[in-house]
Motif scaffolding. Sequence first.
Motif: not given
Length: 200
Positions: A42, A82, A84-85, A87-89, A91-92, A132
């Motif tokens: 994002r 980044n 903080d991103q 885990e988001e990356v 999972a994505f 992951s």
Amino acid sequence: SEAAGRGLHVKVNSNGTMPRERYADLLRSPVSEIGISLDGVRGRDLPYSHVGPEILSTIRFLHDRLPEGKRLTIAMCVSRHNRDQVEEVAAFAAREFPRAGLFLNPVVVGQGGLRSATEAKVDPAFLRTVQSPTLNVPGFYIRACEEYYRSDAYDWGCLAGRLFFAVQPNGDVWLCQDQPPRCRLNILDADFERQFARLD
């Protein structure tokens, strides 16, 4: 193609913004691995690889057409911008690109054209907690990152220039992607092998 034809493992790294036909050529080529930088999913304001639909579209193109035997790696350079991103990356990437490996790389400060003393070290503890199925971060690398984080100086024992090296688009050989050699070497020069051997 020449290096791959000689049995070398050839990886091409890209920021995901080349024209689509160049990526189609890579898929047809004998290179072993294609690496795409993805430093978030994002926003477009990160300092290394920009983030956005163009890069995600490139990864989708490569992922969905990946030939048998060729590897696709998504590489995230983790900085204070980044962290903080992560885990988001992860999972994505696992959800959207399950055939691609994910490599998480804490930013390295110090010497090198892409390294900056003004960038803060990132605590690599996240390397042991991210879950992951596509994560590809070997234990020896995690241990080296942890030691580097605890030290003012750390000898990575890097074999750049011996075990691997980077070739620029014009044929210039660099020790790695951000560290040119002290003297110019070009793989297209007729006496390249002799010049390279003299570095030993």
